[in-house]
Design a protein around this motif. Structure first.
Motif, PDB file in Angstrom:
ATOM      1  N   ARG A  33       0.815  -1.215   0.000  1.00 23.52           N
ATOM      2  CA  ARG A  33       0.000   0.000   0.000  1.00 23.52           C
ATOM      3  C   ARG A  33       0.851   1.268   0.000  1.00 23.52           C
ATOM      4  O   ARG A  33       0.324   2.370   0.135  1.00 23.52           O
ATOM      5  CB  ARG A  33      -0.923   0.010   1.223  1.00 23.52           C
ATOM      6  CG  ARG A  33      -2.166  -0.868   1.065  1.00 23.52           C
ATOM      7  CD  ARG A  33      -3.053  -0.802   2.281  1.00 23.52           C
ATOM      8  NE  ARG A  33      -4.408  -1.229   1.956  1.00 23.52           N
ATOM      9  CZ  ARG A  33      -5.120  -2.103   2.674  1.00 23.52           C
ATOM     10  NH1 ARG A  33      -4.585  -2.653   3.756  1.00 23.52           N
ATOM     11  NH2 ARG A  33      -6.353  -2.421   2.327  1.00 23.52           N
ATOM     12  N   VAL A  34       2.163   1.104  -0.134  1.00 21.69           N
ATOM     13  CA  VAL A  34       3.090   2.235  -0.087  1.00 21.69           C
ATOM     14  C   VAL A  34       4.047   2.116  -1.262  1.00 21.69           C
ATOM     15  O   VAL A  34       4.540   1.018  -1.557  1.00 21.69           O
ATOM     16  CB  VAL A  34       3.872   2.253   1.249  1.00 21.69           C
ATOM     17  CG1 VAL A  34       4.847   3.422   1.294  1.00 21.69           C
ATOM     18  CG2 VAL A  34       2.906   2.302   2.434  1.00 21.69           C
ATOM     19  N   HIS A  35       4.316   3.218  -1.942  1.00 25.74           N
ATOM     20  CA  HIS A  35       5.292   3.184  -3.032  1.00 25.74           C
ATOM     21  C   HIS A  35       6.638   2.703  -2.486  1.00 25.74           C
ATOM     22  O   HIS A  35       7.083   3.167  -1.428  1.00 25.74           O
ATOM     23  CB  HIS A  35       5.435   4.571  -3.662  1.00 25.74           C
ATOM     24  CG  HIS A  35       6.180   4.562  -4.953  1.00 25.74           C
ATOM     25  ND1 HIS A  35       7.555   4.435  -5.018  1.00 25.74           N
ATOM     26  CD2 HIS A  35       5.746   4.644  -6.245  1.00 25.74           C
ATOM     27  CE1 HIS A  35       7.939   4.452  -6.281  1.00 25.74           C
ATOM     28  NE2 HIS A  35       6.861   4.576  -7.050  1.00 25.74           N
ATOM     29  N   PHE A 284      -4.081   1.511  -4.094  1.00 24.61           N
ATOM     30  CA  PHE A 284      -3.815   1.893  -5.473  1.00 24.61           C
ATOM     31  C   PHE A 284      -4.490   0.905  -6.434  1.00 24.61           C
ATOM     32  O   PHE A 284      -4.718  -0.261  -6.113  1.00 24.61           O
ATOM     33  CB  PHE A 284      -2.310   1.917  -5.744  1.00 24.61           C
ATOM     34  CG  PHE A 284      -1.555   2.980  -4.994  1.00 24.61           C
ATOM     35  CD1 PHE A 284      -1.819   4.328  -5.198  1.00 24.61           C
ATOM     36  CD2 PHE A 284      -0.563   2.627  -4.073  1.00 24.61           C
ATOM     37  CE1 PHE A 284      -1.106   5.312  -4.513  1.00 24.61           C
ATOM     38  CE2 PHE A 284       0.152   3.607  -3.386  1.00 24.61           C
ATOM     39  CZ  PHE A 284      -0.128   4.945  -3.602  1.00 24.61           C
ATOM     40  N   GLY A 285      -4.757   1.383  -7.638  1.00 30.29           N
ATOM     41  CA  GLY A 285      -5.335   0.516  -8.660  1.00 30.29           C
ATOM     42  C   GLY A 285      -6.730   0.078  -8.289  1.00 30.29           C
ATOM     43  O   GLY A 285      -7.581   0.867  -7.866  1.00 30.29           O
ATOM     44  N   LEU A 557      -3.551   5.564  -9.720  1.00 30.96           N
ATOM     45  CA  LEU A 557      -3.781   6.142  -8.400  1.00 30.96           C
ATOM     46  C   LEU A 557      -4.965   5.502  -7.691  1.00 30.96           C
ATOM     47  O   LEU A 557      -5.038   5.510  -6.465  1.00 30.96           O
ATOM     48  CB  LEU A 557      -4.038   7.648  -8.514  1.00 30.96           C
ATOM     49  CG  LEU A 557      -2.969   8.478  -9.214  1.00 30.96           C
ATOM     50  CD1 LEU A 557      -3.413   9.934  -9.273  1.00 30.96           C
ATOM     51  CD2 LEU A 557      -1.626   8.350  -8.510  1.00 30.96           C
ATOM     52  N   GLY A 558      -5.926   4.968  -8.470  1.00 33.68           N
ATOM     53  CA  GLY A 558      -7.100   4.357  -7.883  1.00 33.68           C
ATOM     54  C   GLY A 558      -8.381   5.014  -8.364  1.00 33.68           C
ATOM     55  O   GLY A 558      -8.406   5.783  -9.324  1.00 33.68           O
ATOM     56  N   ARG A 559      -9.463   4.699  -7.666  1.00 34.96           N
ATOM     57  CA  ARG A 559     -10.794   5.152  -8.054  1.00 34.96           C
ATOM     58  C   ARG A 559     -11.154   6.478  -7.378  1.00 34.96           C
ATOM     59  O   ARG A 559     -10.715   6.748  -6.253  1.00 34.96           O
ATOM     60  CB  ARG A 559     -11.848   4.113  -7.649  1.00 34.96           C
ATOM     61  CG  ARG A 559     -11.536   2.681  -8.045  1.00 34.96           C
ATOM     62  CD  ARG A 559     -12.611   1.763  -7.465  1.00 34.96           C
ATOM     63  NE  ARG A 559     -12.148   0.404  -7.303  1.00 34.96           N
ATOM     64  CZ  ARG A 559     -12.508  -0.632  -8.068  1.00 34.96           C
ATOM     65  NH1 ARG A 559     -13.334  -0.431  -9.075  1.00 34.96           N
ATOM     66  NH2 ARG A 559     -12.057  -1.841  -7.826  1.00 34.96           N
TER      67      ARG A 559
END
Length: 609
Positions: A33-35, A284-285, A557-559
């Protein structure tokens, strides 16, 4: 470089490090959940708050998106994550599941598992255990050499996850325990359950050390845990200091003083702790999960969790309060008496950092063929049967009716936009239990259903449900047959980006857009400002957009959704470059304008009134 070989054990009253009593002060931080370029930053901040351990789940479905696959690079490089933990002098707790919940898609279980007939999930059923064994064998080369008795950071490994809330198959727990040992795990094994008598009893075995999950009523819950485990250290391995958000709800927060008081009470009892979450991060995603306790409720993109570090890694008031509490019970690195709020920069004030415009837009219908391959079916198939386990799927057929026409579906999972000859007709939404929709008078031509998997249920009996159009569809009672189905491949947005760039280069009329009428993809280009000589995190403002998904430089980045509460999408600095950043959105409905704004701080929406 590994640390010296050490011994970690469970004693009569304490955890023992090289034979000496030690307390675990841990914080949950999910690498997925973290880059990855920000892992070290979050780990250092955990240490500076006074923690000595980092805990993480392992998301099986993130690593194994298809049967036989196991990906462990980039943001899924668990080995690199654990090495980073060690490099900063921290221990690690690993929770490989195989089920993790975590408000994560399908609770971490791969969707393809449920395509195998007879598979008994979270049980001693042989097909399921064989799949788990293959998964653990992939984990072994990562975890085994990184145990503390091999010079690595891992001190504990968890077996299953709050299993007592799900089942009571002791043969399953025994098989998992034996498998964990067989792959080479030698550190102590633990379980976690909510501190209710039946859950503690059903969720563990005598040879596994029991821990509890709670966020309040500390004394009562530790006492109950002690009754079930007369010896050994007490540990709350999920100390809930915040909560998650769902679309259409409010942003959850907890009172800082109250939760700090509970932490102080926990530590005063001599217990060990894992703060859930220390840093939540981002779904993400298409990785968010969902809950369904009578009504389907998908979880938002942000997993901020009102944690001590916010979504972008900034220390919050809770961080400093926890640091003060921990300092009463253990050394805190660099703590000077009276020191407050000096270890890290405060987050920047809320301001517009970047303004741009959506300079090109292309309808979904014009690029759909670039995103996958159509297949033909007499009846509408479920997405899972096509090997498509997330995102969007386009269902298409031909209809011809005279007079009024009523479309009826058995069920949709989770949301279908309905079109006739490209014109929007309406929406069938799972959370509204929609099944029926009126089509235009004398409807004839192409009927399209754009179906979105909004996230798989992560907790309870509805885990593993297939997605898509469930069962037959009828118009005025007559079954609609002869379907074409296209799973949209959005893991790689390059085909859409190329189409939008071509529009811009050709100065096509669609290369400018005052608004975006969906379903359509749109593009903007912007430069990233620097702060103190470096590119900083940004937050994409989605308040004026409808519903959709966003990518920057190919990173999803996600929804977003106007339903809220979340109003910004986190943009990690490592995703950005100084010039020419490319934003692409997939807008399902419409934007109020073509304006693009990137902000300096997050906006997670209203809290409960």
């Amino acid at each position: 470089m590994s640390t010296p070989v050490r011994r970690f054990a469970i004693g009569e009253e304490d955890f023992l490090l090289d034979g000496e009593p030690t307390r675990i002060l841990s914080g949950a931080l999910h690498y997925f959940r973290v880059h990855p370029d920000l892992w070290a930053d979050r780990i250092v901040k955990a240490r500076e708050m006074g923690l000595n351990t980092i805990e993480t789940y392992v998301a099986w479905n993130a690593h194994s998106r298809r049967p036989g696959e196991f990906e462990a690079s980039g943001g899924l490089d668990l080995g690199r994550f654990l090495d980073t933990v060690a490099e900063h002098g921290m221990h690690a707790i690993v929770r490989p599941g195989p089920y993790i919940c975590a408000e994560w898609d399908n609770g971490g279980l791969p969707a393809w598992l449920f395509q195998q007939p007879g598979t008994g999930i979270r049980s001693s059923e042989p097909t399921y255990l064989a799949a788990v064994e293959e998964y653990y064998e992939h984990l072994a080369p990562i975890l085994v050499p990184r145990q503390i008795d091999r010079g690595g950071p891992i001190i504990l490994v968890q077996v299953e996850n709050e299993y007592g809330a799900y089942g009571s198959d002791k043969a399953y727990l025994k098989a998992l325990t034996e498998l964990t040992r067989r792959i080479g795990i030698t550190v102590p094994l633990i379980t976690v359950d909510q501190p209710l008598d039946d859950m503690i009893e059903n969720g563990s075995l005598p040879e596994l050390h029991k821990t509890a999950s709670f966020g309040s009523r500390v004394g009562e819950r530790l006492d109950r845990l002690r009754r079930h485990q007369p010896t050994g250290p007490l540990m709350c391995s999920e100390f809930w200091n915040g909560w998650f958000d769902s679309w259409g709800g409010h942003h959850h927060t907890t009172d800082v003083d109250e939760i700090a008081k509970s932490l102080d009470e926990l530590l005063s009892r001599g217990a060990s702790v894992n703060i859930y979450m220390f840093h939540g991060g981002t779904n993400f995603g298409f990785t968010n999960g969902a809950n369904d306790k009578g009504t389907y409720a998908p979880i938002v993109t942000s997993y901020d969790y009102d944690a001590p570090l916010d979504e972008a890694g900034n220390p919050t008031a809770k961080y400093w309060a926890f640091r003060d509490v921990i300092a009463k019970h253990a050394p805190v690195p660099g703590l000077v008496p009276g020191e407050r709020r000096t270890a890290f920069r405060e987050p920047r004030s809320q301001s517009v950092e970047v303004s741009a415009s959506l300079s090109a837009a292309v309808p979904l219908w014009q690029v759909a063929d670039r995103l996958g391959a159509w297949s033909e079916h007499e009846q509408p198939p479920m997405c899972d049967s096509l090997g498509h386990y997330s995102g969007f799927t386009l269902y298409r057929t031909e209809i011809e009716r005279r007079g009024a026409a009523i479309l009826r579906v058995a069920e949709v999972r989770d949301r279908a936009q309905v079109f006739v000859d490209g014109r929007a007709v309406g929406v069938l939404a799972r959370d509204h239990r929609d099944r029926v929709l009126t089509l235009p008078e004398d409807a004839r031509g192409t009927l399209d259903l754009l179906i979105e998997d909004q996230g798989r249920v992560d907790y309870g009996p509805r885990i593993g449900e297939p997605k898509g159009l469930i069962g037959p569809a009828t118009v005025n009672g007559d079954q609609v047959t002869g379907w074409q189905v296209l799973p949209l491949g959005l893991d790689d947005i390059t085909p859409v980006a190329e189409a939008l760039r071509d529009l811009t280069a050709a100065a096509h009329p669609d290369a400018t857009a005052d608004v975006v009428a969906g379903p359509a993809f749109a593009r903007a280009v912007f430069d990233a400002p620097e702060h103190e000589g470096a590119i900083a995190d940004l937050f994409l403002d989605t308040a004026e957009w409808g519903k959709g998904v966003a990518w920057i430089n190919g990173f999803c980045l996600g929804r977003y959704w106007s339903r809220g509460p979340q109003r910004t999408l986190y943009v990690p600095a490592p995703v950005l470059k100084a010039e020419g950043n490319e934003l692409i959105i997939f807008e399902l409905h419409a934007t109020a304008s073509a304006d693009v704004r990137l902000l300096a701080c997050q906006e997670l929406g209203h809290t409960e009134f």
